[in-house]
Design a protein around this motif. Structure first.
Motif, short mmCIF file in Angstrom:
data_model
loop_
_atom_site.label_atom_id
_atom_site.label_comp_id
_atom_site.label_asym_id
_atom_site.label_seq_id
_atom_site.Cartn_x
_atom_site.Cartn_y
_atom_site.Cartn_z
N LEU A 15 -2.76 -0.32 -14.17
CA LEU A 15 -1.93 -1.17 -13.32
C LEU A 15 -1.95 -2.59 -13.85
O LEU A 15 -3.02 -3.15 -14.13
N VAL A 40 -7.69 -1.85 -13.72
CA VAL A 40 -7.58 -0.81 -12.71
C VAL A 40 -6.61 0.26 -13.20
O VAL A 40 -5.53 -0.06 -13.69
N GLN A 57 -11.70 1.32 -11.15
CA GLN A 57 -11.86 0.11 -11.93
C GLN A 57 -12.58 0.43 -13.23
O GLN A 57 -13.61 1.11 -13.24
N GLU A 78 -1.21 -6.21 -12.80
CA GLU A 78 -1.06 -6.94 -11.55
C GLU A 78 0.18 -7.82 -11.52
O GLU A 78 0.97 -7.78 -10.56
N VAL A 116 -4.54 -2.65 -3.50
CA VAL A 116 -5.30 -2.03 -4.59
C VAL A 116 -6.73 -1.77 -4.15
O VAL A 116 -7.30 -0.69 -4.44
N ARG A 117 -7.33 -2.72 -3.44
CA ARG A 117 -8.71 -2.53 -2.97
C ARG A 117 -8.82 -1.29 -2.08
O ARG A 117 -9.76 -0.50 -2.20
N LEU A 154 -7.50 4.97 -7.09
CA LEU A 154 -7.55 4.06 -8.23
C LEU A 154 -9.00 3.87 -8.63
O LEU A 154 -9.91 4.00 -7.81
N LEU A 199 2.73 1.72 -3.39
CA LEU A 199 1.83 2.13 -4.47
C LEU A 199 1.36 3.56 -4.27
O LEU A 199 1.28 4.35 -5.22
N TYR A 235 -1.02 -7.62 -2.78
CA TYR A 235 -1.15 -6.61 -3.84
C TYR A 235 -2.62 -6.25 -4.05
O TYR A 235 -2.98 -5.07 -4.10
N ARG A 236 -3.48 -7.26 -4.14
CA ARG A 236 -4.90 -7.00 -4.38
C ARG A 236 -5.54 -6.28 -3.21
O ARG A 236 -6.43 -5.43 -3.39
N TYR A 263 0.84 -1.20 0.00
CA TYR A 263 0.00 0.00 0.00
C TYR A 263 0.87 1.25 0.00
O TYR A 263 0.66 2.17 -0.80
#
Length: 222
Positions: free
Chosen positions: A36, A73, A67, A38, A56-57, A65, A21, A52-53, A18
């Motif tokens: 992005l 994303v 979607q 993944e 991103v969430r 970010l 990023l 990572y996910r 986090y």
């Protein structure tokens, strides 16, 4: 966005992902509109796809970010409309909290604010450091005010504002003007003048908004 007090809570495994990023987004190493990938980013960060996910969430929840309808994303774009809306909200929150700070600040608080002002003055020639020093004054005022709901909302807005703060701090002229505005705000808080503190805090944020709008117009027009 989730309503939080300060940074969103994150599982420990995704903290570093986090943070990295977020750093890349704020420094435009991942520029607005960038998609992005993944697999590539997970490999670059040296992590599995699960942390990572999760990172991103959370960045999506914070509005950094977006979607795509196709499922991809991207880094959220920057816009004049976002600046108009964010700075208007920020001005109202800063005005509220600074007025509150003026009514409750004790001697220790006033000493702390003066120390932060001195730091801001020492760093006024350095864009990034001056911005950070000025930001610390705002965070101190929020803490002194003690309004937990305003502070939570402030933290939410602050995540988005971080993308634009660098735009408002590029010139020496603006950095010196911001320092003068900070001095006026602290003087009003020290004098326990809530009305002046509110007015000066709001005017400071709106002045930064005009600089940000001019900067983004140049960037989008380039």
């Amino acid at each position: 966005m989730a309503l939080v007090d300060g940074p969103m809570r994150r599982p420990s495994g995704s903290n570093a992902v986090y943070a990295e990023l977020l750093r890349r987004i704020l420094h435009e190493e991942l520029p607005p509109g960038e998609r992005l990938h993944e697999a590539a980013l997970s490999a670059d960060l040296g992590v599995s796809r699960t942390p990572y996910r999760e990172a991103v969430r959370l960045l999506m929840a914070e509005g950094l970010l977006e979607q795509l309808p196709t499922g991809g994303v991207v880094v959220r774009g920057v816009s004049a409309r976002d600046i108009e809306e964010l700075y208007a909200v920020r001005a109202a929150l800063e005005g509220l909290m600074t007025a509150s700070a003026a009514t409750v600040a004790g001697q220790a608080d006033r000493t702390r604010l003066e120390s932060l002002l001195d730091r801001n003055a020492r760093l006024v020639d350095l864009p990034q450091q001056a911005g950070e020093a000025g930001h610390d004054i705002h965070l101190a005022l929020a803490e002194i005010a003690g309004n937990s709901w305003a502070r939570r909302l402030h933290a939410q807005v602050d995540v988005q504002m971080a993308r634009y703060r660098r735009y408002t701090n590029e010139t020496q002229e603006r950095r010196e003007a911001a320092l003068a505005e900070h001095r006026g705000i602290v003087a009003a808080v020290t004098a326990a003048d809530a009305a002046a503190a509110r007015a000066r805090a709001e005017a400071h944020v709106l002045a930064a908004r005009e600089v940000a709008l001019a900067s983004i117009a140049r960037r989008l027009g380039a």
